[in-house]
Scaffold this active site. Sequence first.
Site, mmCIF file in Angstrom:
data_model
loop_
_atom_site.group_PDB
_atom_site.id
_atom_site.type_symbol
_atom_site.label_atom_id
_atom_site.label_comp_id
_atom_site.label_asym_id
_atom_site.label_seq_id
_atom_site.Cartn_x
_atom_site.Cartn_y
_atom_site.Cartn_z
ATOM 1 N N SER A 53 0.828 -1.216 0.000
ATOM 2 C CA SER A 53 0.000 0.000 0.000
ATOM 3 C C SER A 53 0.856 1.256 0.000
ATOM 4 O O SER A 53 1.698 1.441 0.883
ATOM 5 C CB SER A 53 -0.868 0.063 1.257
ATOM 6 O OG SER A 53 -1.829 -0.931 1.217
ATOM 7 N N HIS A 84 -3.511 1.175 -4.529
ATOM 8 C CA HIS A 84 -2.949 0.084 -5.339
ATOM 9 C C HIS A 84 -3.380 0.311 -6.786
ATOM 10 O O HIS A 84 -4.572 0.317 -7.080
ATOM 11 C CB HIS A 84 -3.508 -1.277 -4.897
ATOM 12 C CG HIS A 84 -2.993 -1.754 -3.581
ATOM 13 N ND1 HIS A 84 -2.146 -2.834 -3.474
ATOM 14 C CD2 HIS A 84 -3.195 -1.307 -2.328
ATOM 15 C CE1 HIS A 84 -1.856 -3.032 -2.197
ATOM 16 N NE2 HIS A 84 -2.480 -2.114 -1.478
ATOM 17 N N HIS A 106 -5.654 -9.354 -2.118
ATOM 18 C CA HIS A 106 -5.849 -9.689 -0.699
ATOM 19 C C HIS A 106 -7.046 -10.614 -0.554
ATOM 20 O O HIS A 106 -8.010 -10.516 -1.313
ATOM 21 C CB HIS A 106 -6.131 -8.422 0.116
ATOM 22 C CG HIS A 106 -5.097 -7.359 -0.028
ATOM 23 N ND1 HIS A 106 -5.120 -6.448 -1.065
ATOM 24 C CD2 HIS A 106 -4.011 -7.050 0.723
ATOM 25 C CE1 HIS A 106 -4.081 -5.625 -0.950
ATOM 26 N NE2 HIS A 106 -3.395 -5.973 0.118
ATOM 27 N N TYR A 108 -9.232 -10.371 1.651
ATOM 28 C CA TYR A 108 -10.442 -9.596 2.005
ATOM 29 C C TYR A 108 -11.152 -9.026 0.772
ATOM 30 O O TYR A 108 -12.289 -8.564 0.869
ATOM 31 C CB TYR A 108 -10.126 -8.475 3.011
ATOM 32 C CG TYR A 108 -9.174 -7.405 2.539
ATOM 33 C CD1 TYR A 108 -9.562 -6.429 1.626
ATOM 34 C CD2 TYR A 108 -7.872 -7.360 3.031
ATOM 35 C CE1 TYR A 108 -8.685 -5.455 1.193
ATOM 36 C CE2 TYR A 108 -6.980 -6.394 2.606
ATOM 37 C CZ TYR A 108 -7.393 -5.444 1.682
ATOM 38 O OH TYR A 108 -6.511 -4.495 1.260
ATOM 39 N N GLU A 109 -10.485 -9.055 -0.385
ATOM 40 C CA GLU A 109 -11.160 -8.613 -1.609
ATOM 41 C C GLU A 109 -12.114 -9.684 -2.140
ATOM 42 O O GLU A 109 -12.841 -9.441 -3.100
ATOM 43 C CB GLU A 109 -10.117 -8.267 -2.683
ATOM 44 C CG GLU A 109 -9.290 -7.044 -2.331
ATOM 45 C CD GLU A 109 -8.201 -6.791 -3.357
ATOM 46 O OE1 GLU A 109 -8.475 -6.180 -4.384
ATOM 47 O OE2 GLU A 109 -7.053 -7.218 -3.103
ATOM 48 N N ALA A 136 2.583 -2.617 4.059
ATOM 49 C CA ALA A 136 2.336 -1.689 5.163
ATOM 50 C C ALA A 136 1.877 -2.544 6.335
ATOM 51 O O ALA A 136 1.097 -3.481 6.151
ATOM 52 C CB ALA A 136 1.239 -0.715 4.768
ATOM 53 N N MET A 239 -2.190 -7.493 6.352
ATOM 54 C CA MET A 239 -3.219 -8.320 5.703
ATOM 55 C C MET A 239 -2.723 -8.943 4.399
ATOM 56 O O MET A 239 -3.518 -9.209 3.498
ATOM 57 C CB MET A 239 -4.452 -7.462 5.430
ATOM 58 C CG MET A 239 -5.013 -6.775 6.663
ATOM 59 S SD MET A 239 -6.290 -5.595 6.232
ATOM 60 C CE MET A 239 -6.475 -4.696 7.786
ATOM 61 N N SER A 240 -1.419 -9.179 4.306
ATOM 62 C CA SER A 240 -0.896 -9.694 3.022
ATOM 63 C C SER A 240 0.353 -10.522 3.252
ATOM 64 O O SER A 240 0.658 -10.944 4.366
ATOM 65 C CB SER A 240 -0.574 -8.512 2.106
ATOM 66 O OG SER A 240 0.502 -7.773 2.625
ATOM 67 N N ASN A 263 1.753 2.470 11.252
ATOM 68 C CA ASN A 263 1.014 2.923 12.439
ATOM 69 C C ASN A 263 1.424 2.065 13.628
ATOM 70 O O ASN A 263 1.812 0.909 13.453
ATOM 71 C CB ASN A 263 -0.503 2.807 12.207
ATOM 72 C CG ASN A 263 -0.916 1.416 11.767
ATOM 73 O OD1 ASN A 263 -0.576 0.972 10.655
ATOM 74 N ND2 ASN A 263 -1.623 0.714 12.620
ATOM 75 N N HIS A 277 -6.869 3.711 7.297
ATOM 76 C CA HIS A 277 -6.149 3.566 6.020
ATOM 77 C C HIS A 277 -5.474 4.879 5.603
ATOM 78 O O HIS A 277 -4.405 4.862 4.989
ATOM 79 C CB HIS A 277 -7.135 3.086 4.940
ATOM 80 C CG HIS A 277 -6.463 2.611 3.683
ATOM 81 N ND1 HIS A 277 -5.464 1.651 3.675
ATOM 82 C CD2 HIS A 277 -6.632 2.957 2.376
ATOM 83 C CE1 HIS A 277 -5.064 1.435 2.424
ATOM 84 N NE2 HIS A 277 -5.756 2.216 1.622
HETATM 85 N N1 HPA Z 1 -3.260 -3.894 11.040
HETATM 86 C C1 HPA Z 1 -3.402 -4.655 9.937
HETATM 87 N N2 HPA Z 1 -2.959 -4.301 8.760
HETATM 88 C C2 HPA Z 1 -2.312 -3.131 8.657
HETATM 89 C C3 HPA Z 1 -2.126 -2.287 9.756
HETATM 90 C C4 HPA Z 1 -2.631 -2.699 11.009
HETATM 91 O O1 HPA Z 1 -2.509 -2.006 12.033
HETATM 92 N N3 HPA Z 1 -1.443 -1.192 9.321
HETATM 93 C C5 HPA Z 1 -1.226 -1.374 7.990
HETATM 94 N N4 HPA Z 1 -1.743 -2.550 7.587
#
Ligand code: HPA
Length: 304
Positions: A53, A84, A106, A108-109, A136, A239-240, A263, A277
Amino acid sequence: MIEIKRGMTLDAESDGSVREDGSMYSYESMQSLTQYLLDRTKHRPSVGVICGSGMGGLADMLEDNESFAYNEIPGFPTSTVAGHKGRLVFGILNGVPTVCMQGRFHVYEGYSLWKCAMPVRVMKLIGVKTLIVTNAAGGLNSDFRAGDIMIIKDHINFPGFAGDNPLRGRNDERWGPRFPAINNAYDLKLRKIAREIAEDLGFGEHITEGVYAMVGGPCYETVSELRALKILGADAVGMSTAHEVIAAKHCGLRVFGLSLITNECVMEYDVERSANHAEVLETSNRRKADLEKLITNLVARIQE
Ligand code: HPA
Protein backbone atom coordinates in the site's frame (compact mmCIF):
# COMPACT_ATOMS: atom_id res chain seq x y z
CA MET A 1 -25.20 -18.08 -14.32
CA ILE A 2 -22.81 -20.99 -14.01
CA GLU A 3 -24.26 -24.44 -14.29
CA ILE A 4 -23.64 -26.50 -11.14
CA LYS A 5 -22.49 -30.03 -11.90
CA ARG A 6 -21.71 -33.07 -9.77
CA GLY A 7 -18.14 -32.98 -8.41
CA MET A 8 -17.68 -29.28 -9.07
CA THR A 9 -15.95 -27.19 -6.43
CA LEU A 10 -17.85 -24.07 -5.51
CA ASP A 11 -15.56 -21.25 -4.55
CA ALA A 12 -15.78 -17.45 -4.36
CA GLU A 13 -14.51 -17.54 -7.94
CA SER A 14 -17.14 -18.30 -10.53
CA ASP A 15 -15.13 -16.78 -13.37
CA GLY A 16 -13.64 -20.02 -14.61
CA SER A 17 -10.43 -19.94 -12.58
CA VAL A 18 -11.76 -22.90 -10.61
CA ARG A 19 -12.30 -25.66 -13.11
CA GLU A 20 -15.12 -28.13 -13.09
CA ASP A 21 -12.91 -30.90 -11.67
CA GLY A 22 -12.19 -28.70 -8.69
CA SER A 23 -8.61 -27.90 -9.65
CA MET A 24 -7.42 -24.33 -9.83
CA TYR A 25 -5.24 -22.62 -12.41
CA SER A 26 -3.45 -25.49 -14.10
CA TYR A 27 0.28 -25.37 -14.74
CA GLU A 28 -0.53 -25.25 -18.44
CA SER A 29 -2.94 -22.31 -18.06
CA MET A 30 -0.28 -20.44 -16.10
CA GLN A 31 2.20 -21.18 -18.89
CA SER A 32 -0.13 -19.64 -21.47
CA LEU A 33 -0.78 -16.62 -19.26
CA THR A 34 2.99 -16.18 -18.91
CA GLN A 35 3.51 -16.58 -22.65
CA TYR A 36 0.88 -13.87 -23.23
CA LEU A 37 3.09 -11.49 -21.23
CA LEU A 38 6.42 -12.64 -22.66
CA ASP A 39 5.07 -12.16 -26.18
CA ARG A 40 4.35 -8.54 -25.32
CA THR A 41 7.48 -7.46 -23.43
CA LYS A 42 11.13 -7.55 -24.36
CA HIS A 43 12.18 -7.79 -20.71
CA ARG A 44 13.20 -11.06 -19.06
CA PRO A 45 13.22 -10.22 -15.32
CA SER A 46 15.25 -12.10 -12.72
CA VAL A 47 13.78 -10.09 -9.83
CA GLY A 48 10.11 -9.71 -8.90
CA VAL A 49 8.80 -7.05 -6.53
CA ILE A 50 5.36 -6.89 -4.92
CA CYS A 51 4.59 -3.30 -3.91
CA GLY A 52 2.54 -2.74 -0.76
CA SER A 53 0.00 0.00 0.00
CA GLY A 54 1.36 3.38 -1.04
CA MET A 55 4.64 1.84 -2.24
CA GLY A 56 3.77 1.45 -5.89
CA GLY A 57 6.18 4.31 -6.70
CA LEU A 58 8.91 1.72 -6.94
CA ALA A 59 7.35 0.37 -10.12
CA ASP A 60 7.41 3.89 -11.59
CA MET A 61 11.20 3.84 -11.18
CA LEU A 62 11.64 1.03 -13.69
CA GLU A 63 13.41 2.30 -16.79
CA ASP A 64 12.34 1.41 -20.30
CA ASN A 65 9.16 0.06 -18.77
CA GLU A 66 6.26 -1.84 -20.28
CA SER A 67 3.14 -2.29 -18.20
CA PHE A 68 0.01 -4.43 -18.24
CA ALA A 69 -3.15 -3.48 -16.35
CA TYR A 70 -4.36 -6.53 -14.42
CA ASN A 71 -7.75 -6.34 -16.08
CA GLU A 72 -6.06 -6.66 -19.49
CA ILE A 73 -4.19 -9.86 -18.62
CA PRO A 74 -6.37 -12.87 -19.38
CA GLY A 75 -7.12 -14.79 -16.18
CA PHE A 76 -5.64 -12.22 -13.79
CA PRO A 77 -7.66 -11.03 -10.79
CA THR A 78 -8.09 -7.25 -10.48
CA SER A 79 -6.94 -5.12 -7.56
CA THR A 80 -9.63 -3.12 -5.80
CA VAL A 81 -7.79 -1.24 -3.04
CA ALA A 82 -7.17 2.53 -2.87
CA GLY A 83 -3.41 3.15 -3.12
CA HIS A 84 -2.95 0.08 -5.34
CA LYS A 85 -2.75 0.82 -9.06
CA GLY A 86 -3.32 -2.67 -10.37
CA ARG A 87 -0.72 -3.38 -13.02
CA LEU A 88 2.30 -5.47 -13.77
CA VAL A 89 5.30 -3.37 -14.77
CA PHE A 90 8.38 -4.76 -16.53
CA GLY A 91 11.59 -2.75 -16.81
CA ILE A 92 15.10 -2.17 -15.54
CA LEU A 93 15.74 -1.30 -11.90
CA ASN A 94 19.29 -0.16 -11.19
CA GLY A 95 20.55 -2.23 -14.12
CA VAL A 96 18.56 -5.36 -13.19
CA PRO A 97 15.63 -6.65 -15.27
CA THR A 98 12.69 -6.52 -12.86
CA VAL A 99 8.96 -7.08 -12.82
CA CYS A 100 6.81 -5.23 -10.27
CA MET A 101 3.30 -5.89 -9.12
CA GLN A 102 1.94 -2.39 -8.59
CA GLY A 103 -0.86 -3.51 -6.30
CA ARG A 104 -1.47 -6.97 -4.94
CA PHE A 105 -4.45 -9.20 -4.18
CA HIS A 106 -5.85 -9.69 -0.70
CA VAL A 107 -8.10 -12.33 0.73
CA TYR A 108 -10.44 -9.60 2.00
CA GLU A 109 -11.16 -8.61 -1.61
CA GLY A 110 -12.99 -11.91 -1.90
CA TYR A 111 -10.28 -13.96 -3.59
CA SER A 112 -8.99 -17.28 -2.36
CA LEU A 113 -5.44 -17.30 -1.04
CA TRP A 114 -4.22 -19.41 -3.97
CA LYS A 115 -5.63 -16.85 -6.37
CA CYS A 116 -4.06 -13.96 -4.46
CA ALA A 117 -0.71 -15.75 -4.69
CA MET A 118 -0.93 -16.88 -8.32
CA PRO A 119 1.09 -13.92 -9.75
CA VAL A 120 4.08 -15.33 -7.86
CA ARG A 121 3.84 -18.45 -10.02
CA VAL A 122 3.65 -16.28 -13.11
CA MET A 123 6.86 -14.61 -11.95
CA LYS A 124 8.46 -18.03 -11.53
CA LEU A 125 7.55 -18.99 -15.10
CA ILE A 126 8.79 -15.63 -16.35
CA GLY A 127 12.22 -16.56 -14.97
CA VAL A 128 12.28 -14.62 -11.71
CA LYS A 129 14.74 -16.02 -9.17
CA THR A 130 14.29 -13.58 -6.27
CA LEU A 131 11.03 -12.18 -4.95
CA ILE A 132 10.97 -8.96 -2.91
CA VAL A 133 7.76 -8.33 -0.98
CA THR A 134 6.83 -5.06 0.68
CA ASN A 135 3.83 -4.22 2.80
CA ALA A 136 2.34 -1.69 5.16
CA ALA A 137 2.00 -3.07 8.68
CA GLY A 138 0.92 -2.06 12.13
CA GLY A 139 3.69 -2.11 14.75
CA LEU A 140 3.11 -4.43 17.71
CA ASN A 141 6.63 -4.28 19.10
CA SER A 142 6.70 -1.38 21.56
CA ASP A 143 10.15 -0.35 20.29
CA PHE A 144 8.75 0.30 16.81
CA ARG A 145 7.68 3.76 15.66
CA ALA A 146 5.50 4.69 12.70
CA GLY A 147 7.90 5.18 9.80
CA ASP A 148 10.30 2.40 10.82
CA ILE A 149 11.18 -0.20 8.22
CA MET A 150 11.08 -3.79 9.47
CA ILE A 151 13.09 -6.42 7.64
CA ILE A 152 10.92 -9.53 7.85
CA LYS A 153 12.79 -12.44 9.44
CA ASP A 154 9.81 -14.79 9.64
CA HIS A 155 6.04 -14.77 9.45
CA ILE A 156 2.98 -16.21 11.15
CA ASN A 157 0.38 -17.19 8.57
CA PHE A 158 -2.78 -16.86 10.62
CA PRO A 159 -5.13 -18.01 7.86
CA GLY A 160 -3.07 -21.24 7.93
CA PHE A 161 -4.10 -21.81 11.55
CA ALA A 162 -7.68 -21.93 10.33
CA GLY A 163 -6.90 -24.31 7.46
CA ASP A 164 -6.41 -21.77 4.70
CA ASN A 165 -3.21 -21.74 2.68
CA PRO A 166 -2.32 -20.83 -0.91
CA LEU A 167 -1.12 -24.42 -1.43
CA ARG A 168 -4.45 -25.87 -0.38
CA GLY A 169 -5.95 -28.14 -3.01
CA ARG A 170 -4.40 -30.59 -5.43
CA ASN A 171 -0.61 -30.22 -5.64
CA ASP A 172 1.22 -30.08 -8.95
CA GLU A 173 4.79 -31.26 -8.34
CA ARG A 174 5.98 -29.08 -11.22
CA TRP A 175 5.58 -26.16 -8.82
CA GLY A 176 6.97 -27.89 -5.77
CA PRO A 177 6.45 -30.64 -3.20
CA ARG A 178 3.19 -31.38 -1.39
CA PHE A 179 4.74 -30.57 1.99
CA PRO A 180 7.32 -27.83 1.52
CA ALA A 181 9.50 -26.64 4.42
CA ILE A 182 8.88 -22.99 5.14
CA ASN A 183 11.45 -22.20 7.83
CA ASN A 184 14.28 -19.95 6.62
CA ALA A 185 11.84 -18.44 4.14
CA TYR A 186 13.39 -14.97 4.38
CA ASP A 187 16.92 -15.09 3.01
CA LEU A 188 19.51 -14.34 5.71
CA LYS A 189 22.13 -12.98 3.33
CA LEU A 190 19.73 -10.49 1.76
CA ARG A 191 18.60 -9.39 5.23
CA LYS A 192 22.23 -8.65 6.16
CA ILE A 193 22.88 -6.77 2.91
CA ALA A 194 19.70 -4.70 3.43
CA ARG A 195 20.91 -3.62 6.86
CA GLU A 196 24.27 -2.60 5.45
CA ILE A 197 22.58 -0.59 2.71
CA ALA A 198 20.34 1.23 5.20
CA GLU A 199 23.40 2.10 7.31
CA ASP A 200 25.26 3.37 4.24
CA LEU A 201 22.26 5.44 3.16
CA GLY A 202 22.03 7.01 6.62
CA PHE A 203 18.73 5.63 7.89
CA GLY A 204 20.06 2.65 9.82
CA GLU A 205 18.32 3.86 12.99
CA HIS A 206 14.93 3.36 11.31
CA ILE A 207 15.67 -0.25 10.38
CA THR A 208 14.42 -3.09 12.56
CA GLU A 209 13.95 -6.80 12.06
CA GLY A 210 11.01 -8.88 13.20
CA VAL A 211 8.15 -11.30 12.70
CA TYR A 212 5.20 -10.39 10.48
CA ALA A 213 1.76 -11.77 11.29
CA MET A 214 -0.70 -12.04 8.43
CA VAL A 215 -4.37 -11.71 9.30
CA GLY A 216 -7.33 -11.71 6.92
CA GLY A 217 -8.68 -8.16 7.35
CA PRO A 218 -10.30 -5.98 6.15
CA CYS A 219 -11.12 -4.70 9.62
CA TYR A 220 -8.20 -3.69 11.75
CA GLU A 221 -7.67 -5.81 14.84
CA THR A 222 -9.28 -5.57 18.24
CA VAL A 223 -7.07 -4.70 21.18
CA SER A 224 -7.39 -8.28 22.42
CA GLU A 225 -6.38 -9.69 19.04
CA LEU A 226 -3.34 -7.42 18.95
CA ARG A 227 -2.34 -8.44 22.44
CA ALA A 228 -2.70 -12.10 21.47
CA LEU A 229 -0.54 -11.60 18.37
CA LYS A 230 2.13 -9.92 20.43
CA ILE A 231 2.19 -12.73 22.98
CA LEU A 232 2.58 -15.18 20.09
CA GLY A 233 5.76 -13.43 18.97
CA ALA A 234 4.63 -11.10 16.21
CA ASP A 235 6.30 -7.69 15.87
CA ALA A 236 4.05 -6.37 13.12
CA VAL A 237 0.64 -7.19 11.67
CA GLY A 238 -0.81 -6.82 8.21
CA MET A 239 -3.22 -8.32 5.70
CA SER A 240 -0.90 -9.69 3.02
CA THR A 241 2.46 -11.23 2.14
CA ALA A 242 2.55 -14.63 3.91
CA HIS A 243 0.57 -16.36 1.16
CA GLU A 244 2.86 -14.90 -1.52
CA VAL A 245 5.96 -16.00 0.36
CA ILE A 246 4.57 -19.52 0.81
CA ALA A 247 3.85 -19.78 -2.92
CA ALA A 248 7.33 -18.38 -3.67
CA LYS A 249 9.16 -20.84 -1.43
CA HIS A 250 7.06 -23.69 -2.79
CA CYS A 251 8.32 -23.00 -6.31
CA GLY A 252 11.91 -22.38 -5.23
CA LEU A 253 12.24 -18.60 -5.22
CA ARG A 254 14.58 -16.71 -2.92
CA VAL A 255 12.62 -14.22 -0.79
CA PHE A 256 13.27 -10.90 0.86
CA GLY A 257 10.57 -8.91 2.67
CA LEU A 258 10.10 -5.46 4.18
CA SER A 259 7.27 -4.07 6.29
CA LEU A 260 6.84 -0.34 6.52
CA ILE A 261 5.44 0.30 9.98
CA THR A 262 2.70 2.74 9.05
CA ASN A 263 1.01 2.92 12.44
CA GLU A 264 1.62 1.90 16.02
CA CYS A 265 -1.07 -0.58 17.00
CA VAL A 266 -3.45 0.55 19.72
CA MET A 267 -2.75 -1.91 22.52
CA GLU A 268 -4.83 -0.28 25.29
CA TYR A 269 -8.55 -0.65 25.83
CA ASP A 270 -10.90 2.35 25.87
CA VAL A 271 -8.72 4.91 24.10
CA GLU A 272 -9.90 7.17 21.28
CA ARG A 273 -7.08 6.41 18.84
CA SER A 274 -7.61 3.81 16.10
CA ALA A 275 -5.87 2.49 13.00
CA ASN A 276 -7.07 3.90 9.69
CA HIS A 277 -6.15 3.57 6.02
CA ALA A 278 -5.49 7.31 5.61
CA GLU A 279 -2.75 7.13 8.27
CA VAL A 280 -1.31 4.05 6.57
CA LEU A 281 -1.06 5.88 3.24
CA GLU A 282 0.24 9.06 4.86
CA THR A 283 3.14 7.22 6.55
CA SER A 284 3.89 5.30 3.33
CA ASN A 285 4.12 8.60 1.48
CA ARG A 286 6.44 10.04 4.08
CA ARG A 287 8.82 7.07 4.11
CA LYS A 288 8.54 5.52 0.69
CA ALA A 289 11.62 7.31 -0.68
CA ASP A 290 13.93 5.46 1.77
CA LEU A 291 12.19 2.18 1.08
CA GLU A 292 12.58 2.68 -2.65
CA LYS A 293 16.28 3.53 -2.24
CA LEU A 294 16.79 0.44 -0.11
CA ILE A 295 15.22 -1.88 -2.67
CA THR A 296 16.91 -0.19 -5.62
CA ASN A 297 20.29 -0.73 -3.99
CA LEU A 298 19.43 -4.25 -2.90
CA VAL A 299 18.51 -5.52 -6.38
CA ALA A 300 21.97 -4.58 -7.64
CA ARG A 301 23.56 -6.68 -4.85
CA ILE A 302 21.39 -9.78 -5.13
CA GLN A 303 24.09 -11.68 -7.03
CA GLU A 304 26.69 -11.28 -4.22
N1 HPA B 1 -3.26 -3.89 11.04
C1 HPA B 1 -3.40 -4.65 9.94
N2 HPA B 1 -2.96 -4.30 8.76
C2 HPA B 1 -2.31 -3.13 8.66
C3 HPA B 1 -2.13 -2.29 9.76
C4 HPA B 1 -2.63 -2.70 11.01
O1 HPA B 1 -2.51 -2.01 12.03
N3 HPA B 1 -1.44 -1.19 9.32
C5 HPA B 1 -1.23 -1.37 7.99
N4 HPA B 1 -1.74 -2.55 7.59
